[in-house]
Design a protein around this motif. Structure first.
Motif: not given
Length: 262
Positions: A147, A237-238, A151, A234
């Motif tokens: 992740y 949010a993810r 990003a 980012r």
């Protein structure tokens, strides 16, 4: 622009805490008989060394690492039940055939020219001894890092040079098995070890990246503040969240083992 390995607390918060459950499964899988002489090459803060002491009934355990800061933490954790040496995994300061088990946890990919380290592991292993290691699956299985790098690449395309997935081709089962075969080891086997990595909240996930210890945190702390904030936003949010705000992911390591020629 290198990785940073110096402050034990920062490393423990980032990834050391996740190494311990992998180490426990790894040692069980090896099945080395009690009373063996072990070497943990690239021992770091001592996660694998401590597991060997606690679970393998060894006659002796030696941990080796280049980071004096990590070695100090490993000594404290071992409580006098292991010895430690500062040194290079690719140039081991030990006589040939000394150890019944030579292991390495989450370190092999950080050795320049890992094949030289594997050759050294094989050299210091006793005839018929076990030579084994585990590394994170940076390409896909280590979700907390995947992740992050996905990003980071959106914010800074130059991060491609630092992304641990393409950067460490040794961290795949086939590459590990080939490295063991090239070192003359036999009875080679590989397997995946997957563990849950549950973070209490986003801060529990993000704060360790600010500690600067390891590849991704070292890269992050070299960025200007506005790029760090863009990556943080980012990720915030993810990342997958449970109703209670916790973040549940998984981490997979690839393990390999082989036997020194008799």
């Amino acid at each position: 622009m290198g990785d940073v390995w110096a402050v034990a607390g920062g490393y423990e918060a980032y990834v050391g805490r996740w190494s311990r459950p992998v180490a426990a499964e790894f040692v069980r899988w090896l099945g080395v008989p009690a009373g063996g002489r072990w070497l943990d090459a690239g021992c770091g803060t001592g996660a694998l060394t401590g597991t060997v002491v606690a679970a393998a009934s060894p006659a002796g355990v030696t941990g080796l690492d280049m980071s004096t800061g990590f070695l100090a933490e490993a000594r404290r954790g071992a409580g006098g039940q292991a010895s430690f040496v500062a040194g290079d995994a690719a140039a081991l300061p030990f006589a040939s055939g000394r150890f019944d088990a030579v292991v390495s946890g989450l370190a092999l990919n950080f050795v320049p020219g890992p094949s030289r380290a594997v050759a050294e592991f094989a050299r210091v292993a006793a005839p018929g001894g076990t030579v084994a290691a585990y590394v994170w699956d940076y390409t896909d299985g280590m979700r907390m890092m995947r992740y992050f790098w996905d990003a980071a690449l959106e914010v800074d395309p130059a991060a491609a040079d630092q992304d641990e997935g393409p950067r460490f081709p040794i961290c795949k089962p086939g590459a590990l098995a080939q490295a063991w075969a090239d070192a003359g080891l036999g009875e080679i086997g590989t397997r995946g070890v997957e563990i849950p990595t549950v973070f209490a909240d986003f801060d529990d996930y993000w704060r360790p990246f600010l500690g600067g210890q390891g590849a991704a945190p070292a890269y992050l702390m070299r960025l200007p503040p506005e790029q760090r904030e863009a990556i943080r936003a980012r990720l915030d949010a993810r990342l997958p969240r449970r109703p209670d705000g916790s973040i549940a992911m998984t981490a997979r390591a690839w393990a390999v083992r082989g036997q020194a020629p008799r």
